[in-house]
Motif scaffolding. Structure first.
Motif: not given
Ligand SMILES: Nc1ncnc2c1ncn2[C@@H]1O[C@H](COP(=O)(O)OP(=O)(O)OP(=O)(O)O)[C@@H](O)[C@H]1O
Ligand SMILES: [Mg+2]
Lengths: 566, 263, 580
Positions: A59-71
């Protein structure tokens, strides 16, 4: 420290705890008589630890990769909502603006006329016999070009007017003290793609207290929204990760028992992980094939495949704008194929003799000392990044060729030519050919050499009449691999071959290749979905297919050859 | 061991003479002071346990040891009285006159015709195609292969059976009409029928050539050779007529070996 | 041994054409050696051309100016807040500093010229220094900045051809209405005068030859093309005639212009650029580029000739004179070029550095390592140790072999289509670059790891399995540690390759101009960045000549990194190499 880092640490602690819990629970389940356990206590520990840590870390890795673009997306859509009112009034203004309306009308008329002109041109072009009228065709063509130019001007006028209106709306909004966020949203919505990216990047920098390229109240507003979304998302992910980790810990802890097959569970998890890894290689190929195919199909829906494969003219720049779909026939890739072939040919003329002869010399003639010093040299040549070769071509080889031809009386040779790119690419390929053929030559059995020497053959006779014929399939395979490598090489040609899409057999002219055009089409300003951009994927597909076919054949040939002498 | 070879066969002219031949590979001595006289137009067999230096000595006779890095050959070796370890002797010329057949058949990946024509071609022995055709046919006939392959001379040599391949290789060796033929365990990769065929062939070739054959089979040595030399740990232990060696060995090591007590 | 052994027929036959066979042999051998020599020679040529091109960029000529950090200029609102300090007019401060060096410069154009001794971007650097240490305000501060790139090249002797003469006579300079009248007591200018006349005559001849050729070509043609050619020919003839007239008929001085070498007369803080050269070689007229006083009977003077005509160089005579003057005053000194490492990219070559690209490379490589090494090793372990031999694993194998030969640019297309357009990851980010390079490196790591695993003898596995270890235990406890050095070397070589890769990164937008180095931290992964090879590509395209040296210098940095990586691989291989 950011909350994510704290959570990651917490999960590591929980993971360690999970290991300990699993282990000790297993031991206590059999009251210390570990021999009664199905699996060693450590495996119970691993089992709990994996289910505690793995899902949470994924979960953390997915957030790390996609978090910025989601924000970014959340921020952009919120800003857009805030700007709804402004956008509406802008649209109103546009709709009410007589000048825009006039331009739009003119545009529509022009478009219609240009379409019919294009149709006329096409009709006349395909005309046969007495209907053929070059003069009229020329006139029609110039009319068409004229119309296209008029269209471009009108479009410019429209955009100018649009900008004026936009600025007016903005001014008004500033005057009436509209919220900054609305202004920010408006700015974001009405800037080109690159600027949008930059805007968001700057906002992100401000939000993370970094150094932005500029500062404005709009950016600050966007940054504050971004900060909010980011922290919300972060907290959400952090909480979720903790919950997942705890859940995993609690659930798996309850499974631990004397008869629990922890080792098998852990091992099948490991196997599954290994298997999944190996699937990634397949996924990569699938990804390549699908992304190339998908975009190429879209390209071929506007430009016919035959035009692309057999067309003699390549000038994608004409179709720069969306309303000028490339019917003008500027997507004929033959000049690129020809350029690629010529450079590859020159490269092979350089690389095959030098590579092959040095492989032969090193494996048949050279003493061990010489071999030990010469081989690393070839390896260094292989390790030099291609951009360095490109610079070498640009800095040294190109001017040298130009100077040489000027000396023998041929002036106006360009520095960026097929010859310069081909020569340097040949140098790049030398180590490739020499190491592959070295392998091949060394796998020719010693007994054949002995047989030939025992007949009284000299070394060169043995090489020429026995070793080379015996190794030929392998050598051909190596050359094929090298050709595929040359076809796909990018940087040397981008830097050294020039960009002119000339259909020429003269190696002193500048030519262009498939890879160069892919780079040209996809760097710099690009709008997605335009045939210009999509054509890069079509070229990529061609490149992929060509190299794939050559590799498959080459690998087959080499493998057969190996089997023969194994 | 004395300087003069043991029990030199007197009835035939001597083709090969070795005096105190030593060989070492990268400093490790593999052959110690071998002295021997080998007669012409007969078959001489080298026997001895594995690693005793038979092949090593054989390879001295056509200077194939030159192709091995670190091999040093000492002593004197003459063929027809001419020193072959001499610098002035060209290994190419020497090897053309001393043919060699290896343990495993090693036809070149070429047609049968090209295999046999290999020697004549590189040495430029035939000036015209008919001449070459004749040489090839003669060699194949001598090797007893002509009848089997005359209709498929253009087929690859590697497509023949093991025994045929070995005869092809022999044909290749005799196509240049050498004086000496060296055979290093030529039958060890063959079945008994093919072996018999080769042995027959060796017996026929004896008429015209000096043949030296290394073998691990006592029976084979007894069947095909007129003279036999026994090597042991790099030394030539005993040399004489095959009959003497097998019926009346003088050295106990020879006796132990041929009665199968070691090796 | 007999003297004439009867030679057998075969030996005679073979001996006959032995000579030509051995000649063929040595020809072939020489060809082989030549091929190896060619490869080695090319490598030497490549390295030496890059080293010689790159070394000058490691030193930079610095301009040291005493700047007056006047309170009013630095801190307009006088509150010493950061905001106020940021609004200070630092470029004015710098301008004032150079103006004090050359107080005689007044005209607007001359001033603009003067301020191009350095790039305006240095004002920001001055501001940063003041922000760092506000106590400087109000003091006289010795500020160091890089000299403008072209002048830096000039001082390194890479921009123009020049020579200087020690004259014989004494110099007198008289100021008149037409400019400065330059006279030497000896005929110090005679050689120069005849040289200039020769140059002009040669030019006229060239024009005439050109004109003849054009006229000849025009004869074979007709229509407008021929007319154009004839017109050009006529033009050339006229120009040639003009030059000849100037040279041959007039007895007066020869006018010097931008197409001819510049002749500078230097004496004790004055420099005069000659605009006319007297035929008799005794002097000429000119104008002051530095200083303005007349002088008479001066014996301490020199002649400076810049052979590259002013039209064909990027720096004017005036700038060269100022630079030389500053150098003579000790205000310019050469030092190690720290900007090259301390700065990120810049539009101005003298301020451009590799820091941004270096950070970008580090961030990109971190992602590549994190992804490609574990996945590559796991895949290899699966294929080598676990996978049943079936259709699917055969497919994976074929697939990996082919993936290894897919052109790198195709991986870039994949990254663009999937990571950026489909997943919406940011463009130009090390994250995406790392992902793309990971996929590209994966086959290399897999193939190297499989080779390392294959090299572990079967007996070790059997021994472990025999004592009851499970397959996983065998692999992770016994096989993997033994294969680790091989895996590590393979991975390092793959990563070094990835570090030098350019093409796929162009596809995902890592080619933009980025003036700030990315943060070396988590945020850095999604910030726009570039990497070393792309920086090299960008600079190689730079219009300014100085970028050429910077490019070569960046290549040297990249090569040093890669050599380091490969040396590490070789060390590991040597250190842990095991033979079974
Ligand atoms: N190329 C070589 N390099 C180093 N040592 C060698 C080489 N060839 C042979 N030897 C050594 O020389 C010794 C004699 O070897 P040789 O091949 O002559 O034995 P052999 O009698 O032919 O044995 P076999 O019957 O097994 O063929 C052996 O100890 C062998 O290890
Ligand atoms: Mg042997």
């Amino acid at each position: 420290m950011s909350i994510i880092a704290i959570v990651a640490l917490a999960i590591i602690v929980m993971l360690a705890g999970g290991f300990y819990v699993g282990r000790s629970r297993a031991i206590s389940a059999v009251s210390g008589a570990t021999a009664r356990l199905h699996s060693l206590p450590n495996y119970h520990g691993y089992y709990v630890a994996i289910w505690t840590g793995l899902p949470a870390f994924i979960l953390l890795a997915v957030f790390g990769i996609f978090g910025t673009s989601l924000v970014d997306r959340l921020t952009a859509s919120e800003l857009r909502r805030d700007a709804a009112e402004l956008t509406a009034s802008f649209e109103e203004a546009l709709a009410a603006d007589s000048e825009t309306l006039a331009v739009m009308e003119a545009l529509a008329v022009l478009r219609e006329r240009s379409e019919s002109a294009a149709a006329n041109v096409a009709e006349l072009r395909s005309a046969r016999g007495s209907d053929r009228d070059p003069a009229r065709l020329e006139a029609l063509q110039s009319e068409y070009t004229d119309l296209v130019n008029q269209l471009a001007t009108a479009e410019e006028v429209r955009l100018d007017r649009r900008n004026i209106l936009r600025d007016a709306v903005l001014d008004e909004a500033v005057e009436s003290a509209a919220p900054v966020r609305a202004l920010a949203g408006f700015e974001l919505m009405h800037s080109p793609r690159e600027r949008r990216q930059l805007f968001l990047a700057d906002a992100r920098r401000i939000a993370t207290d970094g150094l932005a390229s500029r500062a404005s109240p709009e950016l600050d507003a966007a940054a504050s929204i971004m900060r909010r979304h980011a922290s919300q998302l972060r907290n959400l992910v952090a909480g979720l990760a903790i919950v997942i980790a705890l859940g995993g810990l609690i659930r798996t802890r309850s499974q631990i028992a004397a008869a629990f097959r922890a080792r098998n569970h852990v091992e099948s998890l490991v196997t599954a992980m290994l298997f999944l890894s190996s699937v990634i290689a397949i996924m990569t190929t699938v990804g390549i094939v699908f992304s190339l195919l998908f975009e190429s199909l879209r390209f071929f829906s506007t430009v016919p495949l035959t035009d692309f494969l057999f067309g003699l003219q390549w000038s994608p720049q004409i179709a720069l704008r969306a309303d000028q779909v490339g019917q003008s026939g500027a997507f004929g890739a033959v000049p690129l194929f020809a350029g690629t072939a010529m450079i590859t040919l020159i490269a092979m003329i350089v690389a095959v003799p030098i590579g092959l002869l040095s492989a032969i010399y090193l494996s048949e003639y050279a003493g061990p000392r010489f071999r030990l010093t010469a081989k690393p040299v070839l390896e260094i040549l292989a390790g030099v990044p291609t951009v360095v070769y490109g610079f070498f071509a640009l800095l040294t080889v190109g001017p040298a060729i130009r100077g040489f031809f000027a000396m023998i009386g041929i002036e106006d040779v360009v520095t960026q030519s097929a010859l310069s790119a081909g020569l340097v690419m040949g140098v790049m390929i030398i180590p490739f050919i020499s190491s592959l053929s070295d392998d091949v030559i060394n796998s020719v059995p010693q007994s054949l050499r002995d047989g030939s020497y025992a007949m009284g053959a000299t070394k060169s006779e043995t090489i020429g009449r026995v070793i080379i014929p015996a190794a030929l399939p392998g050598i051909v395979g190596s050359i094929l691999l090298a050709v595929s490598r040359a076809v796909g090489e990018t940087m040397i040609v981008v830097m050294a071959a020039g960009q002119g899409a000339n259909l020429t057999a003269n190696p002193l002219e500048s030519v262009t290749t498939i890879t160069v055009q892919i780079v040209m089409l996809l760097t710099g300003d690009q709008e997605f979905d335009s045939p210009k951009t999509l054509s890069a994927f079509a070229l990529g597909l061609v490149l992929f297919v060509i190299t794939l076919v050559m590799n498959v054949i080459a690998l087959r040939v080499v493998q057969r050859y190996r089997e023969k002498y194994d | 061991m004395t300087d003069t070879p043991l029990n030199t066969p007197a009835d035939l002219p001597i083709k090969v003479t070795a005096r105190k031949v030593t060989v070492s590979y990268s400093g490790k001595q593999a052959l110690h002071d071998v002295s021997i006289d080998i007669p012409d137009r007969s078959v001489t067999a080298f026997i001895g346990p594995s690693g005793c230096g038979k092949s090593t000595f054989l390879r001295c006779l056509n200077r194939m040891n030159d192709t091995i890095d670190g091999a040093v050959v000492g002593g004197s070796l003459t063929i027809d009285g001419q020193e072959i370890n001499d610098k002035t002797i060209d290994p190419v010329v020497l090897r053309a006159s001393v043919g060699m057949v290896f343990q495993k058949p090693n036809p070149f990946p070429k047609s049968i015709y090209d295999n046999v024509a290999y020697g004549p071609r590189i040495h430029g022995l035939a000036l015209t195609r008919p001449e070459l055709d004749e040489i090839v046919e003669n060699a194949l006939r001598k090797a007893g292969l002509w009848d089997e392959v005359s209709d498929r001379l253009t087929h690859p040599g590697t497509g023949l059976s093991g025994g045929q391949q070995q005869r092809l290789v022999i044909a290749r060796a005799i196509a240049v009409n050498p004086e000496v033929i060296l055979m290093d365990e030529p039958c060890s990769a063959l079945d008994p029928i093919a072996t018999a065929r080769i042995e027959e062939l060796i017996d026929e070739l004896r008429e015209n050539y000096c043949i030296i054959i290394v073998t691990h089979s006592m029976q084979q040595a007894a069947r095909v050779s007129q003279h036999t030399a026994f090597f042991h740990m790099g030394h030539l232990v005993e040399y004489g007529s095959t009959e003497d060696i097998f019926t009346n060995p003088r050295d106990t090591r020879t006796q132990d070996y041929i009665t199968g007590r070691f090796g | 041994m007999t003297d004439t052994p009867d030679i057998s027929p075969i030996r005679t036959a073979v001996s006959k054409n032995l000579g030509s066979r051995y000649r063929a042999e040595s020809r072939f051998r020489a060809a082989g050696l030549a091929a190896v020599a060619a490869a080695v020679g090319i490598l030497i040529l490549l390295l030496s051309s890059i080293v010689s091109g790159g070394l000058p960029a490691f030193s930079a000529n610095q301009l040291h100016l005493t700047v007056d950090l006047d309170e009013e200029l630095v801190d307009p609102s006088g509150e010493r807040s950061e905001d106020s300090l940021r609004r200070g007019s630092y470029s004015r401060i710098l301008q004032n500093a150079v103006r004090t060096e050359f107080p005689e410069v007044t005209g607007r154009r001359d001033l603009r010229n003067l301020f191009s001794l350095y790039t305006a971007l240095n004002a920001t650097r001055l501001m940063d220094e003041v922000l760092e240490d506000p106590t400087l305000i109000g003091t006289q501060y010795r500020f160091t900045m890089p000299l403008a790139d072209d002048l830096d090249l000039y001082l390194k002797g890479m921009l123009v051809d020049e020579r200087s003469f020690e004259p014989q006579g004494t110099l007198s300079l008289d100021v008149s209405d037409d400019g400065v009248i330059v006279r030497s007591s000896a005929t110090d200018f005679r050689d120069l005068a005849s040289e200039v006349a020769r140059t002009l005559r040669a030019r006229a001849t060239l024009l005439e030859v050109d004109a003849d050729m054009l006229a000849e070509r025009a004869e074979g043609l007709s229509g407008t093309e021929a007319e154009d050619m004839l017109y050009d020919a006529e033009l050339n003839r006229r120009q040639a005639a003009e030059i000849r007239a100037r040279l041959e008929t007039e007895a007066g001085p020869i006018a010097l212009d931008g197409s001819l070498p510049s002749i500078l007369v230097e004496s004790d803080g004055r420099t005069v650029l000659l605009t006319d050269l007297a035929r008799n070689g005794a002097g000429g007229t000119g104008r002051f580029l530095l200083g303005s006083e007349a002088v008479d009977g001066e014996s301490n003077w020199s002649l400076q000739v810049i052979d590259t005509p002013a039209e064909r160089r990027r720096v004017s005579d005036q700038l060269i004179v100022w630079t030389r003057a500053l150098e003579a005053r000790g205000a310019i000194s050469a030092a190690f070029n720290t900007y090259l490492f301390a700065n990120a990219d810049s539009r101005e070559p003298e301020l451009a550095g590799v820091k941004g690209a270096l950070y970008g490379s580090i961030l990109t490589m971190i992602i590549t390592i994190i992804i490609s090494v574990p996945i590559g090793v796991f895949t290899a372990l699966y294929l080598e140790e676990y996978a049943p031999k079936n259709r699917f694993t055969a497919l994976i194998e074929v697939n990996i072999n082919n993936l290894a030969a897919v052109p790198s640019i195709v991986f870039g297309l994949l990254g663009l289509a999937v990571f950026i357009n489909a997943f919406g990851l940011p463009r130009s980010a090390p994250l995406v670059g790392g992902l793309v390079l990971s996929l590209m490196t994966l086959p290399t790591v897999i193939i190297a790891t499989r080779a390392a695993l294959k090299a572990v003898p079967q007996s070790i596995r059997e021994a472990a399995l025999a004592v009851g270890a499970s397959r996983t235990q065998t692999v992770f406890h016994h096989v993997l540690p033994l294969a680790a050095p091989g895996i590590l070397t393979g991975a390092i070589i793959g990563l070094a390759q990835a570090m030098g890769e350019t093409a796929p990164l162009l596809m995902i937008g890592m080619v933009a101009f980025i003036a700030d180095a990315p943060t070396l931290g988590l945020e850095g992964f999604t910030e726009p960045a570039t990497v070393m090879p792309v920086q090299i590509f960008l600079w190689s395209d730079g219009a300014e000549r100085a970028f050429q040296a910077r490019t070569a210098a960046a290549i040297l940095v990249l090569l040093a990194l890669m050599i380091g990586f490969n040396a590490l691989a070789i060390y590991l291989r040597r250190r842990f190499e095991r033979r079974w």
